[in-house]
Design a protein around this motif. Sequence first.
Motif, short mmCIF file in Angstrom:
data_model
loop_
_atom_site.label_atom_id
_atom_site.label_comp_id
_atom_site.label_asym_id
_atom_site.label_seq_id
_atom_site.Cartn_x
_atom_site.Cartn_y
_atom_site.Cartn_z
N LEU A 1 37.39 38.02 41.94
CA LEU A 1 37.71 37.58 40.59
C LEU A 1 37.62 38.74 39.60
O LEU A 1 38.46 38.89 38.70
CB LEU A 1 36.74 36.46 40.18
N LEU A 2 36.62 39.59 39.77
CA LEU A 2 36.49 40.75 38.89
C LEU A 2 37.68 41.69 39.04
O LEU A 2 38.20 42.24 38.06
CB LEU A 2 35.18 41.49 39.21
N ALA A 3 38.14 41.87 40.28
CA ALA A 3 39.30 42.75 40.52
C ALA A 3 40.53 42.19 39.83
O ALA A 3 41.34 42.94 39.25
CB ALA A 3 39.53 42.91 42.01
N LYS A 4 40.74 40.87 39.89
CA LYS A 4 41.89 40.27 39.22
C LYS A 4 41.82 40.48 37.72
O LYS A 4 42.81 40.82 37.07
CB LYS A 4 41.96 38.77 39.52
N GLN A 5 40.63 40.28 37.14
CA GLN A 5 40.49 40.43 35.70
C GLN A 5 40.74 41.87 35.26
O GLN A 5 41.42 42.12 34.26
CB GLN A 5 39.10 39.97 35.27
N VAL A 6 40.21 42.81 36.00
CA VAL A 6 40.40 44.22 35.63
C VAL A 6 41.86 44.61 35.78
O VAL A 6 42.44 45.26 34.92
CB VAL A 6 39.48 45.11 36.49
N ALA A 7 42.49 44.23 36.89
CA ALA A 7 43.89 44.59 37.11
C ALA A 7 44.79 43.95 36.06
O ALA A 7 45.82 44.53 35.68
CB ALA A 7 44.32 44.15 38.51
N GLU A 8 44.43 42.76 35.55
CA GLU A 8 45.27 42.09 34.56
C GLU A 8 45.11 42.73 33.18
O GLU A 8 46.04 42.72 32.38
CB GLU A 8 44.89 40.61 34.51
N ASN A 9 43.94 43.30 32.88
CA ASN A 9 43.68 43.82 31.54
C ASN A 9 43.86 45.33 31.42
O ASN A 9 44.05 45.83 30.33
CB ASN A 9 42.25 43.46 31.11
#
Length: 976
Positions: free
Chosen positions: A718-726
């Motif tokens: 989940l952290l990877a998704k958030q970082v990649a999206e922002n």
Amino acid sequence: MATIEITHTRAEGTILTGSTKGDGIFELVRPHGFWFSREVTGLFLKRSRDKEADTWRINRAVAALREAGHEVTIDINEEERRTFAEIEAEREERAEDRAERFSERAGRAVASADARRATADQISRRFEFGQPILVGHHSEGRARRDAARIDTNMRKSFEDRDRAGYWAHRAGASENYAKHRNNPHRTLRRLERLRADLRAQERHHAEAVEKGYDSADRHARQIQDLTEEIAYWEEIVAKAEAEGVKIWRPDDFAPRDFVLYSGSWYQVARVNPKTLSIAWNLRLAPKQVMTLEDATMHDGQLWTHTADYTNARARCPEAAMLAFLADGVVPGTKEARAASEEQSASAVREAQAEAKKTAPKKRTDPKVAKRIFVTCPMSGTEATLTWLNGGSRPHKDFEPVKITPKEGETFRRAVWSQSLQVEITRLLGEHGYTYGADDWVVSRDRSGFVRSIKPKLEAEPEVPQVEAPALVVAEPPAPEPAIEETAPASAEPETPADGTGEDQAPGNVPSTGSEAVTEGAEKTPSDLRFLSSAPVPQGSSEVSHSVHPLSSTPHSERPETMTDTTTAATSEVTEAPAPAPAKKATRKAPASKAPAKKAPPAKRVVEPTKVSKRREVLSDKVAEAKVKAPTQKVIPIERIDRDPNQPRELFDKAKLDELAGSMRKLGQLQPISVRYDAGTRRYTIIMGERRWRAAQMAGLAEMTALVLHGAVGGSRELLAKQVAENVGRADMTPMEEAKSFKDLEKAGYTIEEIGEMCGRSPAYVGWRIDLLKLCDLAQDAMSKGLLGVNLAWYAAQLSERNQIRFLSRYTQGGFANDRDAEAFVKACRAEEERRESQGSFFVLSEENPAKKGDVQEPILGDHDVPEEERERIVSERSKLTKKIERLSAAGEILAELATADPEELALLLAGGAGGVGVHSKRMAHLRKLAGQVISNLAKAQAIASVRAGGIEINPDAVAPAAPADTEGTTEGEAAA
């Protein structure tokens, strides 16, 4: 009244003389195009030089002057003219003057912009870092005036900078006037236009001479001008070609060659006198190599585009291009030039001509019609169909056919009328023809419509298709959840009479098909072959249709859309009737004799079969996938919380206001992503916090969200998704990126994996993580835009104490620019490493040495320099300073050369060895060396500034003096 004379020659133009200032003549002739100039004696007619006399404007001006009472005489001499070479030379000279004049204006604008900026910077130095205006203080008035002066000077600086850019652009255009004017490819296009004008003037002249018009002389003069201009430009082209410029012509290409045009290679379809017809397919453009096969459509039509020879840049033969493409390489101009020299266009054309001679000629049957020609006006009452041969002439074996509509009707849409189309299709079918690949087109004489036809192919005999036997499933009677039966007396396992095993299909179903289904189910459990292909009603599930073999639900209650192919392999084998010719699977099993029961010995419970177990596993997997599938729903906004682990912490207020206004007017356009927390019964944002904040500002009561089931808060995925999206957003600060990358690194990702997920290079990720070494003050300065990211990375390599003192010096204007500050930080870091290797550490002094004056210590860092090294430094310093002092003589020489007259320099140096060019190269070499010297001196200045502004601390010397209660302090704190 004045006596006015108007003269016109092609060399000087139209000039009015005899007028004086204030006599009112200028006001009379101004509406007719006359103007004044310092370079012309009298008034002149605009744009009249090197042209025929504009008698219309001259006569109107004469009429106005005579009406005012002035005496006017006219003298027009069209024979006095200048050559085109003289005209072009004057144009180039005027362009050079414009370039010089515009360059001076650009220089003045740059100087004014720099002065304005310096004034604004000087005023701003009176303000301390971050000092606000003290309202009510005696300094308030001056502070506001200074702020207004800073704003005014900065605005004027920007305006002057824009003005300098404008004049610099104009100067560059004027400098390149002759270059662009004499460009051979552009000149060839100009020659084509001039030759067309010359042919037109020759036609007009011949017509005027034949009919006795007065314009014959005017056409003759224009023919003379055009002939002279064409000769001048042809000489320019010949000179460029002699200097090595390639001028492409039709002889340089052959069909199927490749031409470099607009940055891509295109295959040549035809070589025309003025252009090349190249392969063109807009759907594939831009493509590095476009072949004829790429431009051929499904109907065999070839799409082409014209390419002018002046825009061609290189040629490559087809064989060489295919060899390059086979190696996976697109040739450049050098490789293409070498391949073109090996295989010239003339050799390719000869080979193609020879191959065409040896190729068998295609002969068509003259008895076969090739086209049809239909004449039918709009809303006509009769149409005529004519059969054409290969030469587009009426076919002798087919008679024309008259077609008339039904009574009371007309062919309203001409050949596209439906009734006429039906009749034409019927006639073609009767003669054994059908339409070709093209469509109806207007004939050349525009009297009708033409379309190609072709004979019908002989129909192939239809092969009867053998229908597959219908699948008949023998369904057992509805059993109870737990079935008890008597064990057979014999120890041998039950085997059906037809020899099928437990997992095989019944006798009325082909065994190969059922085995394939079973094997497929075992290999790929997720392949739900037992699900129905029929549509499922909303609210129902296909999984619910697959009834377990041991379920008590009778078959009569199952949905009729269900098709179950695996129920054939059950624990009991029943006889099935013969397959019906064309029906669904039987819904009810036929009656069968019950097996004879013996005395009840031991009882056993029938376990589910292998097929039923697989069905259970598949059902569980489908149910699990259904639960984990994301769902979209509308959620009240008060039940949504932000994620505390969100990488972004700062949001632009202005952009949030813009988004809130858009959502207030249009509503939410894109759903956010959330996860559900069963403990709190609330939703946490995964992606879309900015939209959530804007929705709150817009007053929305609920939001559309995509609920991701199974997402665990704080997980690395989940952290990877958030970082990649922002991380790709422009408003994410460097420190937010650095913290996000660090969190991913702590979660177990490597630098390479982080870069691949976020679309960044590993070096970029490492640089951002290094920013976390900055102290709090440096991070705050960078977030406010006071410290650049690149300079902050260099500062992060220093110790925390040196970071704070460097930041203080930087914000107080201690450096001329960021490059000097960067050099200072590098020197400071090198000094730290040097002192650490000697067992001490280095700390910058708190005060700026620049405030104490420019006097430096005799020997920097003399506390660690031995006596012998000190003597060597003093001796070498004396030698170096003497060498530098000798440069004063060189400076005087350079100053003399800078102020010398260029014409005098040309006279003095042109006769020497090598001429002016040798001395120019020598000066350029000196300029390069001077730049390197300036760079080295800047680095030396940074090192000297670091060593002059720093102190050395020996940990061994300060350790005994430290109090006993400072055990937990660092070495730097104890030294302070």
